[in-house]
Design a protein around this motif. Structure first.
Motif, PDB file in Angstrom:
ATOM      1  N   PHE A 228     108.170  61.843  43.230  1.00 39.30           N
ATOM      2  CA  PHE A 228     107.724  62.929  42.343  1.00 39.30           C
ATOM      3  C   PHE A 228     106.747  62.466  41.551  1.00 39.30           C
ATOM      4  N   GLY A 229     107.181  61.468  40.507  1.00 44.74           N
ATOM      5  CA  GLY A 229     106.427  61.048  39.649  1.00 44.74           C
ATOM      6  C   GLY A 229     105.112  60.598  40.002  1.00 44.74           C
ATOM      7  N   LYS A 230     104.941  59.920  40.918  1.00 45.50           N
ATOM      8  CA  LYS A 230     103.738  59.555  41.712  1.00 45.50           C
ATOM      9  C   LYS A 230     102.548  60.533  41.801  1.00 45.50           C
ATOM     10  N   LEU A 231     103.304  61.224  42.587  1.00 46.62           N
ATOM     11  CA  LEU A 231     102.485  62.384  43.214  1.00 46.62           C
ATOM     12  C   LEU A 231     102.272  63.351  42.236  1.00 46.62           C
ATOM     13  N   SER A 232     103.064  63.540  41.218  1.00 43.47           N
ATOM     14  CA  SER A 232     102.386  64.508  40.153  1.00 43.47           C
ATOM     15  C   SER A 232     101.519  63.855  39.178  1.00 43.47           C
TER      16      SER A 232
ATOM     17  N   MET B  16     103.670  72.570  41.609  1.00 45.27           N
ATOM     18  CA  MET B  16     103.636  74.035  41.948  1.00 45.27           C
ATOM     19  C   MET B  16     105.147  74.630  41.796  1.00 45.27           C
ATOM     20  N   MET B  17     106.405  73.578  42.081  1.00 47.09           N
ATOM     21  CA  MET B  17     107.634  74.177  41.829  1.00 47.09           C
ATOM     22  C   MET B  17     108.614  72.869  41.401  1.00 47.09           C
ATOM     23  N   GLY B  18     109.447  72.983  40.576  1.00 46.21           N
ATOM     24  CA  GLY B  18     110.624  71.907  40.399  1.00 46.21           C
ATOM     25  C   GLY B  18     110.160  70.847  39.451  1.00 46.21           C
ATOM     26  N   PRO B  19     111.018  69.789  39.655  1.00 50.36           N
ATOM     27  CA  PRO B  19     112.156  69.755  40.319  1.00 50.36           C
ATOM     28  C   PRO B  19     113.258  70.858  40.079  1.00 50.36           C
ATOM     29  N   GLU B  20     113.866  71.302  41.178  1.00 47.82           N
ATOM     30  CA  GLU B  20     114.944  72.138  40.782  1.00 47.82           C
ATOM     31  C   GLU B  20     115.984  72.219  41.902  1.00 47.82           C
ATOM     32  N   PRO B  21     117.360  72.517  41.626  1.00 50.67           N
ATOM     33  CA  PRO B  21     118.128  72.988  42.626  1.00 50.67           C
ATOM     34  C   PRO B  21     117.590  74.163  43.428  1.00 50.67           C
TER      35      PRO B  21
ATOM     36  N   LEU C 123     119.576  76.178  47.059  1.00 47.97           N
ATOM     37  CA  LEU C 123     120.456  76.441  48.009  1.00 47.97           C
ATOM     38  C   LEU C 123     121.448  75.107  47.899  1.00 47.97           C
ATOM     39  N   GLU C 124     121.406  74.142  49.148  1.00 50.29           N
ATOM     40  CA  GLU C 124     122.329  73.110  49.454  1.00 50.29           C
ATOM     41  C   GLU C 124     121.814  71.861  48.681  1.00 50.29           C
ATOM     42  N   PHE C 125     120.498  71.960  48.480  1.00 51.84           N
ATOM     43  CA  PHE C 125     119.492  70.742  47.822  1.00 51.84           C
ATOM     44  C   PHE C 125     119.825  70.654  46.417  1.00 51.84           C
ATOM     45  N   LYS C 126     119.969  69.355  45.971  1.00 52.02           N
ATOM     46  CA  LYS C 126     120.148  69.140  44.442  1.00 52.02           C
ATOM     47  C   LYS C 126     118.919  69.075  43.845  1.00 52.02           C
ATOM     48  N   LYS C 127     117.870  68.687  44.581  1.00 48.74           N
ATOM     49  CA  LYS C 127     116.333  68.630  43.874  1.00 48.74           C
ATOM     50  C   LYS C 127     115.691  69.042  45.150  1.00 48.74           C
ATOM     51  N   VAL C 128     114.606  69.879  44.534  1.00 53.24           N
ATOM     52  CA  VAL C 128     113.432  70.330  45.334  1.00 53.24           C
ATOM     53  C   VAL C 128     112.104  70.485  44.442  1.00 53.24           C
ATOM     54  N   ALA C 129     111.159  69.862  44.982  1.00 55.35           N
ATOM     55  CA  ALA C 129     109.826  69.979  44.343  1.00 55.35           C
ATOM     56  C   ALA C 129     108.893  70.212  45.351  1.00 55.35           C
ATOM     57  N   TRP C 130     107.623  70.890  44.780  1.00 53.37           N
ATOM     58  CA  TRP C 130     106.334  71.100  45.602  1.00 53.37           C
ATOM     59  C   TRP C 130     105.364  70.763  44.607  1.00 53.37           C
ATOM     60  N   VAL C 131     104.603  69.825  45.358  1.00 54.65           N
ATOM     61  CA  VAL C 131     103.550  69.250  44.287  1.00 54.65           C
ATOM     62  C   VAL C 131     102.127  68.937  45.176  1.00 54.65           C
TER      63      VAL C 131
ATOM     64  N   TYR D 258      94.800  64.213  45.144  1.00 55.59           N
ATOM     65  CA  TYR D 258      93.644  64.394  46.081  1.00 55.59           C
ATOM     66  C   TYR D 258      93.842  65.685  47.014  1.00 55.59           C
ATOM     67  N   ASN D 259      94.511  66.541  46.355  1.00 56.84           N
ATOM     68  CA  ASN D 259      94.771  67.780  46.825  1.00 56.84           C
ATOM     69  C   ASN D 259      95.602  67.941  48.019  1.00 56.84           C
ATOM     70  N   VAL D 260      96.358  66.965  48.382  1.00 60.67           N
ATOM     71  CA  VAL D 260      97.324  67.079  49.545  1.00 60.67           C
ATOM     72  C   VAL D 260      98.711  67.453  48.898  1.00 60.67           C
ATOM     73  N   THR D 261      99.138  68.567  49.667  1.00 55.10           N
ATOM     74  CA  THR D 261     100.457  69.023  49.101  1.00 55.10           C
ATOM     75  C   THR D 261     101.858  68.423  49.877  1.00 55.10           C
ATOM     76  N   TRP D 262     102.630  68.228  48.899  1.00 56.94           N
ATOM     77  CA  TRP D 262     103.931  67.580  49.236  1.00 56.94           C
ATOM     78  C   TRP D 262     105.096  68.486  48.801  1.00 56.94           C
ATOM     79  N   GLN D 263     106.187  68.599  49.815  1.00 53.80           N
ATOM     80  CA  GLN D 263     107.475  69.176  49.452  1.00 53.80           C
ATOM     81  C   GLN D 263     108.376  67.978  49.613  1.00 53.80           C
ATOM     82  N   LEU D 264     109.108  68.041  48.476  1.00 55.94           N
ATOM     83  CA  LEU D 264     110.349  66.797  48.283  1.00 55.94           C
ATOM     84  C   LEU D 264     111.575  67.413  48.144  1.00 55.94           C
ATOM     85  N   VAL D 265     112.455  66.993  48.875  1.00 56.48           N
ATOM     86  CA  VAL D 265     113.994  67.325  48.964  1.00 56.48           C
ATOM     87  C   VAL D 265     115.166  66.198  48.793  1.00 56.48           C
ATOM     88  N   TRP D 266     115.915  66.734  48.193  1.00 59.22           N
ATOM     89  CA  TRP D 266     116.948  65.590  47.873  1.00 59.22           C
ATOM     90  C   TRP D 266     118.534  66.570  48.084  1.00 59.22           C
ATOM     91  N   LYS D 267     119.205  65.975  49.081  1.00 57.84           N
ATOM     92  CA  LYS D 267     120.554  66.614  49.030  1.00 57.84           C
ATOM     93  C   LYS D 267     121.488  66.279  48.239  1.00 57.84           C
TER      94      LYS D 267
END
Length: 134
Positions: A96-100, A106-111, A113-121, A125-134
């Motif tokens: 997350f640190g490198k991509l941001s 766009m969102m997060g990081p935040e819990p 549902l069942e995920f402890k952290k979710v982020a959308w960045v 280079y304008n490529v979008t990534w979704q990261l999740v950690w359970k």
């Protein structure tokens, strides 16, 4: 060009900075590497020295990329994103640190549902990534 064993690969078309973007990704993703890289040598295929095609791997997933000139290169959109299941909080935070960096969170990081952290960045280079950690 080395062939991939995967039947379906994400293919990213960059506006002249494919090699820079790929080198950025492989600099911090665990076990990332360039498998093959071919530069344009003939004006018929674009600007000599730019990337004709590059096959690279991030976390076991292979991708392809190329450079396109600005008049033909489509814009990336968050309608398609790269989804990453992180194996630890440290991995999530590092990626997350490198991509941001110079990107847009766009969102997060935040819990969620069942995920402890979710982020959308969207990265620099304008490529979008979704990261999740359970």
């Amino acid at each position: 060009m080395t062939e991939s064993n995967q039947k379906i690969l994400p293919f990213l078309s960059f506006k002249g900075n494919a090699e820079e973007a790929v080198n950025f990704y492989i600099s911090f993703f665990p076990e990332a590497k360039i498998i093959s890289l071919e530069h344009i040598t003939d004006n018929a295929y674009g600007e000599p020295g730019k990337v004709l095609n590059v096959l690279f791997e991030i976390m076991g997933q292979q991708f392809m990329a190329m450079d396109m000139d600005g008049t033909h290169s489509p814009e990336f959109s968050w309608a398609v994103s790269m989804f990453i299941n992180c194996s630890s909080e440290n991995e999530f935070d590092m990626i997350f640190g490198k991509l941001s960096e110079s990107g847009f969170v766009m969102m997060g990081p935040e819990p969620v549902l069942e995920f402890k952290k979710v982020a959308w960045v969207t990265d620099k280079y304008n490529v979008t990534w979704q990261l999740v950690w359970k």
